[in-house]
Scaffold this motif. Structure first.
Motif, PDB file in Angstrom:
ATOM      1  N   ARG A   8       0.864  -1.201   0.061  1.00  0.00           N
ATOM      2  CA  ARG A   8       0.096  -0.077  -0.118  1.00  0.00           C
ATOM      3  C   ARG A   8       0.821   1.107   0.033  1.00  0.00           C
ATOM      4  NH1 ARG A   8      -5.855   0.295   0.163  1.00  0.00           N
ATOM      5  NH2 ARG A   8      -5.091   2.461   0.953  1.00  0.00           N
ATOM      6  N   ASN A   9       2.036   1.119   0.643  1.00  0.00           N
ATOM      7  CA  ASN A   9       2.899   2.188   0.763  1.00  0.00           C
ATOM      8  C   ASN A   9       3.789   2.458  -0.339  1.00  0.00           C
ATOM      9  OD1 ASN A   9       1.842   3.201   2.997  1.00  0.00           O
ATOM     10  ND2 ASN A   9       3.077   1.826   4.449  1.00  0.00           N
ATOM     11  N   ASN A  10       3.744   1.425  -1.188  1.00  0.00           N
ATOM     12  CA  ASN A  10       4.972   1.589  -2.463  1.00  0.00           C
ATOM     13  C   ASN A  10       4.257   2.501  -3.387  1.00  0.00           C
ATOM     14  OD1 ASN A  10       5.059   0.964  -5.376  1.00  0.00           O
ATOM     15  ND2 ASN A  10       6.913  -0.126  -4.426  1.00  0.00           N
ATOM     16  N   VAL A  11       4.882   3.606  -3.834  1.00  0.00           N
ATOM     17  CA  VAL A  11       4.620   4.737  -4.539  1.00  0.00           C
ATOM     18  C   VAL A  11       3.828   4.338  -5.563  1.00  0.00           C
ATOM     19  CG1 VAL A  11       6.808   4.953  -5.843  1.00  0.00           C
ATOM     20  CG2 VAL A  11       5.306   6.836  -5.700  1.00  0.00           C
ATOM     21  N   PHE A  12       4.165   3.057  -6.394  1.00  0.00           N
ATOM     22  CA  PHE A  12       3.494   2.697  -7.578  1.00  0.00           C
ATOM     23  C   PHE A  12       1.978   2.313  -7.256  1.00  0.00           C
ATOM     24  CE2 PHE A  12       1.933  -0.629 -10.365  1.00  0.00           C
ATOM     25  CZ  PHE A  12       2.015  -0.050 -11.676  1.00  0.00           C
ATOM     26  N   PHE A  13       1.870   1.482  -6.065  1.00  0.00           N
ATOM     27  CA  PHE A  13       0.683   0.812  -5.843  1.00  0.00           C
ATOM     28  C   PHE A  13      -0.098   2.092  -5.144  1.00  0.00           C
ATOM     29  CE2 PHE A  13       2.902  -2.884  -6.105  1.00  0.00           C
ATOM     30  CZ  PHE A  13       2.029  -3.822  -6.843  1.00  0.00           C
ATOM     31  N   ARG A  14       0.449   2.933  -4.536  1.00  0.00           N
ATOM     32  CA  ARG A  14      -0.502   4.150  -3.829  1.00  0.00           C
ATOM     33  C   ARG A  14      -0.835   5.009  -4.870  1.00  0.00           C
ATOM     34  NH1 ARG A  14       3.664   6.886  -0.811  1.00  0.00           N
ATOM     35  NH2 ARG A  14       3.423   8.862  -2.371  1.00  0.00           N
ATOM     36  N   VAL A  15      -0.367   5.017  -6.157  1.00  0.00           N
ATOM     37  CA  VAL A  15      -0.909   5.906  -7.010  1.00  0.00           C
ATOM     38  C   VAL A  15      -2.010   5.032  -7.992  1.00  0.00           C
ATOM     39  CG1 VAL A  15      -0.345   7.298  -9.334  1.00  0.00           C
ATOM     40  CG2 VAL A  15       1.080   7.462  -7.444  1.00  0.00           C
ATOM     41  N   ALA A  16      -1.591   3.542  -8.008  1.00  0.00           N
ATOM     42  CA  ALA A  16      -2.356   2.835  -8.986  1.00  0.00           C
ATOM     43  C   ALA A  16      -3.812   2.400  -8.384  1.00  0.00           C
ATOM     44  CB  ALA A  16      -1.670   1.553  -9.188  1.00  0.00           C
ATOM     45  N   LEU A  17      -3.886   2.600  -7.216  1.00  0.00           N
ATOM     46  CA  LEU A  17      -5.005   1.983  -6.310  1.00  0.00           C
ATOM     47  C   LEU A  17      -5.763   2.810  -5.719  1.00  0.00           C
ATOM     48  CD1 LEU A  17      -3.293  -1.172  -4.222  1.00  0.00           C
ATOM     49  CD2 LEU A  17      -4.862  -1.186  -6.360  1.00  0.00           C
ATOM     50  N   ARG A  18      -5.668   4.256  -6.199  1.00  0.00           N
ATOM     51  CA  ARG A  18      -6.414   5.184  -5.813  1.00  0.00           C
ATOM     52  C   ARG A  18      -7.017   6.052  -7.111  1.00  0.00           C
ATOM     53  NH1 ARG A  18      -4.418  10.376  -3.040  1.00  0.00           N
ATOM     54  NH2 ARG A  18      -6.177  11.354  -4.331  1.00  0.00           N
ATOM     55  N   LEU A  73       0.345   4.398 -17.748  1.00  0.00           N
ATOM     56  CA  LEU A  73       1.163   3.739 -19.015  1.00  0.00           C
ATOM     57  C   LEU A  73       1.559   2.511 -18.590  1.00  0.00           C
ATOM     58  CD1 LEU A  73       2.902   6.877 -20.765  1.00  0.00           C
ATOM     59  CD2 LEU A  73       0.801   5.598 -21.516  1.00  0.00           C
ATOM     60  N   THR A  74       2.180   2.401 -17.247  1.00  0.00           N
ATOM     61  CA  THR A  74       2.707   1.145 -17.004  1.00  0.00           C
ATOM     62  C   THR A  74       1.779   0.064 -16.884  1.00  0.00           C
ATOM     63  OG1 THR A  74       4.415   2.428 -15.745  1.00  0.00           O
ATOM     64  CG2 THR A  74       4.131  -0.031 -15.066  1.00  0.00           C
ATOM     65  N   PRO A 117      -1.554  14.317  -2.633  1.00  0.00           N
ATOM     66  CA  PRO A 117      -1.779  13.499  -3.780  1.00  0.00           C
ATOM     67  C   PRO A 117      -0.646  13.457  -4.941  1.00  0.00           C
ATOM     68  CG  PRO A 117      -2.916  15.768  -3.796  1.00  0.00           C
ATOM     69  CD  PRO A 117      -2.062  15.369  -2.407  1.00  0.00           C
ATOM     70  N   PRO A 118      -0.751  12.327  -5.750  1.00  0.00           N
ATOM     71  CA  PRO A 118       0.335  12.167  -6.726  1.00  0.00           C
ATOM     72  C   PRO A 118       0.274  13.242  -7.762  1.00  0.00           C
ATOM     73  CG  PRO A 118      -1.708  10.565  -6.927  1.00  0.00           C
ATOM     74  CD  PRO A 118      -1.817  11.172  -5.804  1.00  0.00           C
ATOM     75  N   SER A 119       1.490  13.562  -8.425  1.00  0.00           N
ATOM     76  CA  SER A 119       1.586  14.504  -9.371  1.00  0.00           C
ATOM     77  C   SER A 119       0.824  13.855 -10.821  1.00  0.00           C
ATOM     78  CB  SER A 119       2.954  14.788  -9.531  1.00  0.00           C
ATOM     79  OG  SER A 119       3.446  13.769 -10.133  1.00  0.00           O
TER      80      SER A 119
END
Lengths: 210, 53
Positions: free
Chosen positions: A15-25, B18-19, B7-9
């Protein structure tokens, strides 16, 4: 609560991984219209590429990139009526050896991983090894075609369209007795018509018995 | 759950998008189709080749 610092659980770390944090919200910057359009386009591109690759892997040119196919069975096909004939219609490797139905085709493509293995380790890498293995390989293919009542033959040939008047009397009689009744299908008699027979089976072909 | 950090950029969201669309979902789709074919292959190995139809 214990005093020892607790290692975050795997799920917490994901959940805290930046990829998953962005992907799952939910996206904060992109509209649903943009995201679905992007997914739609990616899906179309993927499916097109997938089917193109599948078709490329389903051509004779692809088959004979392996010398096992090119030097053995492909050479033998060239002497037969499925290679050249008066009407100019011919069968290529996948027409007979790859099922056309989608699920069975995918299953056959996965089964081909066995052939990649065989190629890498040279299991039929020489003419001698090929001839030694041929009875087994032919038996696989005969069993497959017999089980599906020669589906790959029937993709082109149809008993209903056979003009028995144009067949020899003997062939017409046997076709009427055994093919039309469903007792036998093409491969049960017509073995060794597109490639040579395994040597030790050469005298077991009902269609050529006298 | 912890409080949401900043919040993400836009770039972050674009890269994740894209990934996912170019690598992860296509890879999973291939894996799914491959597993599907593999399962049928193993099934035919044990149950014999499929019948007509």
């Amino acid at each position: 609560m214990s005093d020892a610092p607790k290692r975050p659980s795997l799920w917490a770390r994901i959940r805290n991984n930046v990829f998953f944090r962005v992907a799952l919200r939910p996206s904060t910057r992109y509209s649903l219209a943009f995201l679905t359009l992007g997914g739609f386009i990616a899906g179309v591109a993927f499916w097109g590429a997938f089917n193109t690759a599948l078709e490329v892997a389903n051509t004779e040119q692809f088959c004979i990139t392996c010398h096992e196919m090119k030097d053995n069975v492909y050479q033998e096909l060239q002497g037969t009526i499925h290679w050249t004939n008066r009407s100019g219609v011919r069968a290529t490797c996948p027409d007979c050896h790859v099922p056309h139905q989608w699920t069975l085709k995918i299953a056959r493509k996965m089964a081909a991983s066995r052939e990649v293995w065989g190629h890498l380790f040279g299991i039929i890498g020489t003419r001698e090894k090929f001839l030694d293995t041929r009875p087994e390989l032919a038996a696989h293919e005969w069993a497959r075609m017999s089980a599906n009542h020669s589906q790959e033959c029937r993709n082109c040939h149809s008993p209903q369209s056979m003009n028995f008047a144009k067949q020899s009397e003997r062939a017409a009689n046997i076709h009427k007795e055994q093919l039309l009744t469903g007792e036998k299908s093409c491969i049960d008699c017509h073995k060794g018509i597109a490639h040579r027979l395994p040597v030790n089976k050469a005298d077991e072909v009902p269609a050529f018995d006298d | 759950m912890q409080a949401d950090p900043s919040p993400p950029s836009k770039l972050q969201e674009l890269m994740v998008f894209l990934t996912l669309s170019v690598f992860i979902w296509p890879f999973l789709a291939m894996a799914f189709v491959g597993t599907y074919g593999f399962a049928f292959w193993i099934y035919f190995l044990t149950a014999g080749p499929p019948g007509p139809g």
